[in-house]
Scaffold this motif. Structure first.
Motif, mmCIF file in Angstrom:
data_model
loop_
_atom_site.group_PDB
_atom_site.id
_atom_site.type_symbol
_atom_site.label_atom_id
_atom_site.label_comp_id
_atom_site.label_asym_id
_atom_site.label_seq_id
_atom_site.Cartn_x
_atom_site.Cartn_y
_atom_site.Cartn_z
ATOM 1 N N UNK A 117 3.478 -1.725 8.344
ATOM 2 C CA UNK A 117 2.004 -1.767 9.271
ATOM 3 C C UNK A 117 1.148 -0.598 8.350
ATOM 4 N N UNK A 118 -0.048 -0.872 8.035
ATOM 5 C CA UNK A 118 -0.933 -0.026 7.463
ATOM 6 C C UNK A 118 -0.797 0.144 6.029
ATOM 7 N N UNK A 119 0.325 -0.594 5.318
ATOM 8 C CA UNK A 119 0.502 -0.251 3.918
ATOM 9 C C UNK A 119 -0.836 -0.802 3.230
ATOM 10 N N UNK A 120 -1.287 -2.129 3.506
ATOM 11 C CA UNK A 120 -2.108 -2.909 2.966
ATOM 12 C C UNK A 120 -3.556 -1.797 2.446
ATOM 13 N N UNK A 121 -3.773 -1.102 3.270
ATOM 14 C CA UNK A 121 -4.946 -0.055 3.377
ATOM 15 C C UNK A 121 -4.674 1.288 2.655
ATOM 16 N N UNK A 122 -3.453 1.484 2.261
ATOM 17 C CA UNK A 122 -3.165 2.686 1.691
ATOM 18 C C UNK A 122 -3.851 2.724 0.229
ATOM 19 N N UNK A 123 -4.611 3.897 0.162
ATOM 20 C CA UNK A 123 -5.379 4.123 -1.135
ATOM 21 C C UNK A 123 -4.443 4.483 -2.314
ATOM 22 N N UNK A 124 -4.897 4.036 -3.638
ATOM 23 C CA UNK A 124 -3.871 4.171 -4.680
ATOM 24 C C UNK A 124 -4.551 5.510 -5.256
ATOM 25 N N UNK A 125 -3.502 6.455 -6.160
ATOM 26 C CA UNK A 125 -4.161 7.703 -6.488
ATOM 27 C C UNK A 125 -4.960 7.436 -7.696
ATOM 28 N N UNK A 126 -5.175 6.320 -8.243
ATOM 29 C CA UNK A 126 -5.776 6.245 -9.499
ATOM 30 C C UNK A 126 -7.139 5.303 -9.114
ATOM 31 N N UNK A 127 -7.477 5.208 -8.002
ATOM 32 C CA UNK A 127 -8.473 4.205 -7.499
ATOM 33 C C UNK A 127 -9.776 4.359 -8.368
ATOM 34 N N UNK A 128 -10.302 3.256 -8.771
ATOM 35 C CA UNK A 128 -11.755 3.468 -9.525
ATOM 36 C C UNK A 128 -12.248 2.032 -9.631
ATOM 37 N N UNK A 129 -13.213 1.720 -8.720
ATOM 38 C CA UNK A 129 -13.706 0.461 -8.315
ATOM 39 C C UNK A 129 -14.217 -0.169 -9.803
ATOM 40 N N UNK A 130 -15.212 0.508 -10.347
ATOM 41 C CA UNK A 130 -15.535 -0.276 -11.880
ATOM 42 C C UNK A 130 -14.649 -0.428 -12.725
#
Length: 229
Positions: A117-130
């Motif tokens: 539970x909660x795993x789906x919303x865990x942020x990724x360390x290299x997140x970059x929307x663009x």
């Protein structure tokens, strides 16, 4: 594809991207991403078209490949609740067991990677929307060129089966298939069907899969299929 996943905002978004573009992977198994209101999620397999002589090999290969993918996305953290595998254990499982710190059930009816539970919303360390959007659009282009000669009904069925809990609109499906919405409807009519009929068929197929899991309530299944009640 790897860059699109690594730069996704969350683990759930990265897994959705993996399912959307799984034709660009080495796996012979189709996976569908599913999520629940509590943030739990799962990769659910469909190996109905998997050749019998490659069945166990492919299941065992994915057991290692998906585990490595998750670890790479999350910086080593796996966030898995349990894994079920539709094959017997590999001969060297005793040596591999330590690599998956969660229960693993072999000879299961269906291969599933079930996250905490909660795993789906865990942020990724290299997140970059663009960047994720850029790399995803390049994946769209690759698939569009590779599948240009395939029947639209076949391409659309694969696209709908790989989606999350929200089914695509005709406009979004057309964009991912590198077609205009008008052309999509015309090509489907030429092949004897309609977009709404294919969505209904995909929803019915997904409902049957979810109803087979006796741990899920009707309310949860309805939510996963996009129904308000």
């Amino acid at each position: 594809l790897g860059l699109a996943m690594m730069t996704a905002r969350t683990l759930g978004e990265a897994l959705e991207i993996a399912c959307r573009y799984q034709a660009l992977t080495y796996s012979l198994i189709n996976y569908r991403f599913a999520s629940a209101p509590n943030g739990a999620c799962a990769l659910i397999s469909d190996d109905g078209e998997l050749p019998a002589h490659l069945h166990n090999f492919t299941q065992h290969r994915d057991l290692g490949a998906i585990r490595t993918l998750i670890a790479d996305l999350m910086g080593g953290e796996l966030l898995l609740e349990r894994v079920t595998v539709a094959a017997p254990p590999p001969a060297n499982w005793d040596g591999l067991r330590k690599n998956l710190p969660c229960p693993v059930e072999f000879n299961a009816e269906r291969t599933q990677w079930i996250f905490l539970p909660g795993a789906a919303s865990r942020p990724l360390p290299l997140a970059d929307r663009e960047l994720s959007s850029l790399y995803s659009s390049r994946c769209d282009g690759l698939l569009g060129r590779a599948r240009a000669d395939a029947p639209v009904t076949h391409r659309l069925a694969i696209l709908l089966s790989a989606g999350g809990e929200q089914f695509l609109s005709a406009g979004e499906a057309a964009r991912r298939l590198a077609l205009s919405e008008r052309t999509l409807h015309r090509r489907l009519a030429e092949e004897g069907t309609r977009f709404s009929a294919m969505v209904d068929e995909a929803r019915y197929s997904r409902a049957r899969e979810l109803l087979a899991d006796r741990r899920m309530t009707i309310e949860t299944i309805a939510f996963a299929l996009g129904f308000a009640e």
